[in-house]
Design a protein around this motif. Structure first.
Motif, PDB file in Angstrom:
ATOM      1  N   ILE A   1       5.597  20.904  15.946  1.00  0.00           N
ATOM      2  CA  ILE A   1       4.865  19.856  15.423  1.00  0.00           C
ATOM      3  C   ILE A   1       5.724  19.296  14.159  1.00  0.00           C
ATOM      4  N   ILE A   2       5.689  17.983  14.086  1.00  0.00           N
ATOM      5  CA  ILE A   2       6.356  17.445  13.019  1.00  0.00           C
ATOM      6  C   ILE A   2       5.314  16.488  12.087  1.00  0.00           C
ATOM      7  N   TYR A   3       5.232  16.847  11.043  1.00  0.00           N
ATOM      8  CA  TYR A   3       4.100  15.853  10.142  1.00  0.00           C
ATOM      9  C   TYR A   3       4.981  14.869   9.402  1.00  0.00           C
ATOM     10  N   TYR A   4       4.306  13.758   9.869  1.00  0.00           N
ATOM     11  CA  TYR A   4       5.142  12.272   9.409  1.00  0.00           C
ATOM     12  C   TYR A   4       4.554  11.622   8.370  1.00  0.00           C
ATOM     13  N   ASP A   5       3.310  11.620   7.682  1.00  0.00           N
ATOM     14  CA  ASP A   5       2.980  10.713   6.907  1.00  0.00           C
ATOM     15  C   ASP A   5       3.476  11.282   5.592  1.00  0.00           C
ATOM     16  N   GLU A   6       3.701  12.542   5.357  1.00  0.00           N
ATOM     17  CA  GLU A   6       4.356  12.743   4.002  1.00  0.00           C
ATOM     18  C   GLU A   6       6.017  12.249   3.780  1.00  0.00           C
ATOM     19  N   ARG A   7       6.459  11.574   4.784  1.00  0.00           N
ATOM     20  CA  ARG A   7       7.629  11.124   4.495  1.00  0.00           C
ATOM     21  C   ARG A   7       7.652   9.633   4.045  1.00  0.00           C
ATOM     22  N   ALA A   8       6.355   9.044   4.077  1.00  0.00           N
ATOM     23  CA  ALA A   8       6.215   7.746   3.524  1.00  0.00           C
ATOM     24  C   ALA A   8       6.616   7.653   2.138  1.00  0.00           C
ATOM     25  N   ASN A   9       6.839   6.433   1.603  1.00  0.00           N
ATOM     26  CA  ASN A   9       7.279   6.254   0.168  1.00  0.00           C
ATOM     27  C   ASN A   9       5.862   6.320  -0.710  1.00  0.00           C
ATOM     28  N   SER A  10       5.578   7.499  -1.381  1.00  0.00           N
ATOM     29  CA  SER A  10       4.299   7.661  -2.215  1.00  0.00           C
ATOM     30  C   SER A  10       4.479   6.892  -3.441  1.00  0.00           C
ATOM     31  N   SER A  11       5.429   6.243  -3.784  1.00  0.00           N
ATOM     32  CA  SER A  11       5.335   5.478  -4.903  1.00  0.00           C
ATOM     33  C   SER A  11       4.764   3.940  -4.905  1.00  0.00           C
ATOM     34  N   ILE A  12       4.523   3.920  -3.599  1.00  0.00           N
ATOM     35  CA  ILE A  12       4.143   2.295  -3.406  1.00  0.00           C
ATOM     36  C   ILE A  12       2.446   2.597  -3.508  1.00  0.00           C
ATOM     37  N   ASN A  13       1.820   2.099  -4.602  1.00  0.00           N
ATOM     38  CA  ASN A  13       0.532   2.126  -4.900  1.00  0.00           C
ATOM     39  C   ASN A  13      -0.363   1.264  -3.975  1.00  0.00           C
TER      40      ASN A  13
ATOM     41  N   LYS B   1       1.308   3.240   5.550  1.00  0.00           N
ATOM     42  CA  LYS B   1       1.777   4.505   5.324  1.00  0.00           C
ATOM     43  C   LYS B   1       2.348   5.256   6.542  1.00  0.00           C
ATOM     44  N   ARG B   2       1.401   5.339   7.680  1.00  0.00           N
ATOM     45  CA  ARG B   2       1.833   6.106   8.708  1.00  0.00           C
ATOM     46  C   ARG B   2       3.180   5.601   9.335  1.00  0.00           C
ATOM     47  N   ILE B   3       3.345   4.197   9.542  1.00  0.00           N
ATOM     48  CA  ILE B   3       4.427   3.405  10.111  1.00  0.00           C
ATOM     49  C   ILE B   3       5.575   3.794   9.294  1.00  0.00           C
ATOM     50  N   LEU B   4       5.686   4.001   7.931  1.00  0.00           N
ATOM     51  CA  LEU B   4       6.584   4.142   7.116  1.00  0.00           C
ATOM     52  C   LEU B   4       7.161   5.567   7.104  1.00  0.00           C
ATOM     53  N   GLY B   5       6.100   6.459   7.326  1.00  0.00           N
ATOM     54  CA  GLY B   5       6.513   7.866   7.533  1.00  0.00           C
ATOM     55  C   GLY B   5       7.124   8.282   8.699  1.00  0.00           C
ATOM     56  N   LEU B   6       6.501   7.451   9.898  1.00  0.00           N
ATOM     57  CA  LEU B   6       7.230   7.990  11.163  1.00  0.00           C
ATOM     58  C   LEU B   6       8.594   7.166  11.284  1.00  0.00           C
ATOM     59  N   SER B   7       8.649   5.914  10.796  1.00  0.00           N
ATOM     60  CA  SER B   7       9.918   5.142  10.839  1.00  0.00           C
ATOM     61  C   SER B   7      11.078   6.039  10.082  1.00  0.00           C
ATOM     62  N   SER B   8      10.649   6.735   9.171  1.00  0.00           N
ATOM     63  CA  SER B   8      11.638   7.406   8.107  1.00  0.00           C
ATOM     64  C   SER B   8      12.228   8.540   9.037  1.00  0.00           C
TER      65      SER B   8
ATOM     66  N   VAL C   1      -5.534   7.438  20.049  1.00  0.00           N
ATOM     67  CA  VAL C   1      -6.163   6.433  19.522  1.00  0.00           C
ATOM     68  C   VAL C   1      -5.227   5.055  19.602  1.00  0.00           C
ATOM     69  N   PRO C   2      -5.699   3.751  19.632  1.00  0.00           N
ATOM     70  CA  PRO C   2      -4.746   2.612  19.843  1.00  0.00           C
ATOM     71  C   PRO C   2      -3.828   2.517  18.941  1.00  0.00           C
ATOM     72  N   HIS C   3      -3.903   2.802  17.460  1.00  0.00           N
ATOM     73  CA  HIS C   3      -2.954   2.613  16.502  1.00  0.00           C
ATOM     74  C   HIS C   3      -1.840   3.564  16.762  1.00  0.00           C
ATOM     75  N   THR C   4      -2.030   4.660  17.410  1.00  0.00           N
ATOM     76  CA  THR C   4      -0.673   5.275  17.533  1.00  0.00           C
ATOM     77  C   THR C   4       0.269   4.866  18.515  1.00  0.00           C
ATOM     78  N   VAL C   5      -0.007   3.736  19.080  1.00  0.00           N
ATOM     79  CA  VAL C   5       0.904   2.990  20.106  1.00  0.00           C
ATOM     80  C   VAL C   5       1.563   2.242  18.934  1.00  0.00           C
ATOM     81  N   LEU C   6       0.888   1.445  18.087  1.00  0.00           N
ATOM     82  CA  LEU C   6       1.604   0.709  17.043  1.00  0.00           C
ATOM     83  C   LEU C   6       2.573   1.465  16.140  1.00  0.00           C
ATOM     84  N   TYR C   7       2.233   2.769  15.732  1.00  0.00           N
ATOM     85  CA  TYR C   7       3.078   3.613  15.208  1.00  0.00           C
ATOM     86  C   TYR C   7       4.107   3.899  15.961  1.00  0.00           C
ATOM     87  N   SER C   8       4.108   4.293  17.112  1.00  0.00           N
ATOM     88  CA  SER C   8       5.251   4.341  18.199  1.00  0.00           C
ATOM     89  C   SER C   8       6.350   3.160  18.365  1.00  0.00           C
ATOM     90  N   LYS C   9       5.514   1.853  18.512  1.00  0.00           N
ATOM     91  CA  LYS C   9       6.440   0.918  18.731  1.00  0.00           C
ATOM     92  C   LYS C   9       7.117   0.493  17.500  1.00  0.00           C
TER      93      LYS C   9
END
Length: 357
Positions: free
Chosen positions: A53-65, A72-79, A95-103
């Motif tokens: 298991i790898i958690y990806y949301d926490e990798r997003a830049n939390s400084s962006i308000n 946030k999901r995309i940034l976390g996974l992309s990093s 769900v459909p938006h996991t396809v967007l994250y993946s792409k």
């Protein structure tokens, strides 16, 4: 192959988790390297043990308000994508938006992106995100039909869901009816109000065992009291392995307005227990042959459900036993090995045509 499965937040107790565990463990057995990406820990994380298991949301830049959760999901996974070895296949799951994250995270690689939805795509406002996938794994013929409206058939493959085989059957209960419900106590989808209303009209003796919990438990308990059927319902709460508690029964009941491919139906049929279910837009009709291994009724129709319950109660012992035998035979094509084979065949370079089953 190195295969990444990308998911959204999970409860930890649903059918998605069960199917994912079965498929990934089987893929690992035959030599594939599996990584499961979650935005954060599941509500009930027990199922995550012994998985990569790898958690990806926490990798997003939390400084962006005020960042939108999708961004946030995309940034976390992309990093993460640039820190990990290149995958051979990425599966946007659930769900459909996991396809967007993946792409967005892995689209710079020359690899297939797969959509593997566990509910009909038209239930989501972001259903168009499935168009980012190169290949589509469909767990039901209903989902396949919906996708065909906007996606070329050559990209769509029916794979089904794995159903456990060769397990001890449930004894068919003799005498008064003993019905089973297994699932969340959430009425918007599961429509237990329809179930309770139909049971209220039955004249003959019956008992309903409920295995599950959820946000509408108290409301449903009050509805049962109002209908005068509370004494005929046993509320067993959440049980990790409910089938181990069910030695004999008459039928499983499912009255949902929508499903993907309900695993509980397959679990019931594989144990020889007939199912009485609503005709959801996708799912149940893949598994249930009306009059053979169970009965179907039009969703939301209390009168028709009542009629089907009476029809079932009027079956002879031999007719119920025949329905039980048919139930076991009907799920053979959902053997996990067959499901895995259909999945892997879909990405074989020599297979240029979609599955037309």
């Amino acid at each position: 192959m190195k295969i990444f499965f990308v998911l959204e937040h999970l409860s930890g107790r649903g059918g998605v988790e069960s199917v994912l565990q079965t498929i990934t463990k089987e893929l690992e057995k035959i030599g594939h390297n599996i990584f499961i990406f979650l935005p954060d820990q599941s509500d009930q994380p027990t199922w995550e043990v012994n998985h990569n298991i790898i958690y990806y949301d926490e990798r997003a830049n939390s400084s962006i308000n005020g960042i939108h959760f999708v961004t946030k999901r995309i940034l976390g996974l992309s990093s993460l994508a640039y820190q990990l070895p290149k995958p051979d296949l990425v599966v946007g799951t659930h769900v459909p938006h996991t396809v967007l994250y993946s792409k967005m995270a892995f689209g710079h690689y020359d690899i297939p992106i797969v959509s593997w939805l566990h509910n009909p795509p038209n239930l989501f406002n972001d259903s168009h995100f499935v168009n980012y996938a190169d290949i589509h794994w469909c767990i039901s013929q209903g989902i396949k039909s919906i996708l065909q409206n906007t996606i070329p058939i050559s990209k769509i493959y029916w794979v089904g869901n794995p159903i456990e085989q060769n397990i001890p059957p449930v004894s068919i209960h003799q005498g008064s009816s003993r019905f089973i419900y297994i699932g969340r106590l959430e009425n918007q989808q599961k429509r237990l109000d329809i179930l309770f209303s139909a049971l209220h009209y039955l004249k003959s003796d019956w008992l309903l065992d409920i295995y599950g919990d959820g946000p509408d438990r108290d409301k449903l308990f009050q509805l049962a009291k109002k209908l005068g059927i509370a004494s005929k319902i046993r509320w067993n709460g959440w049980v990790d392995r409910p089938w181990e508690s069910i030695q004999s029964a008459s039928a499983l009941l499912l009255t949902s307005d929508f499903e993907g491919l309900p695993m509980v139906i397959g679990e019931s049929l594989s144990r020889g227990l007939p199912v009485i279910s609503s005709k959801c837009p996708t799912g149940p009709e893949d598994l249930i042959q009306h009059g053979q291994n169970g009965l179907l009724f039009e969703r939301g129709n209390v009168q028709e459900l009542t009629a089907q319950l009476i029809t079932f109660q009027n079956l002879t012992t031999n007719e119920r036993l025949a329905m039980s035998e048919n139930a076991i035979l009907s799920v053979k094509k959902y053997n996990k090995h067959h499901v895995i084979e259909r999945m892997l065949n879909s990405i074989c370079p020599n297979n240029q045509e979609g599955d037309t089953i």
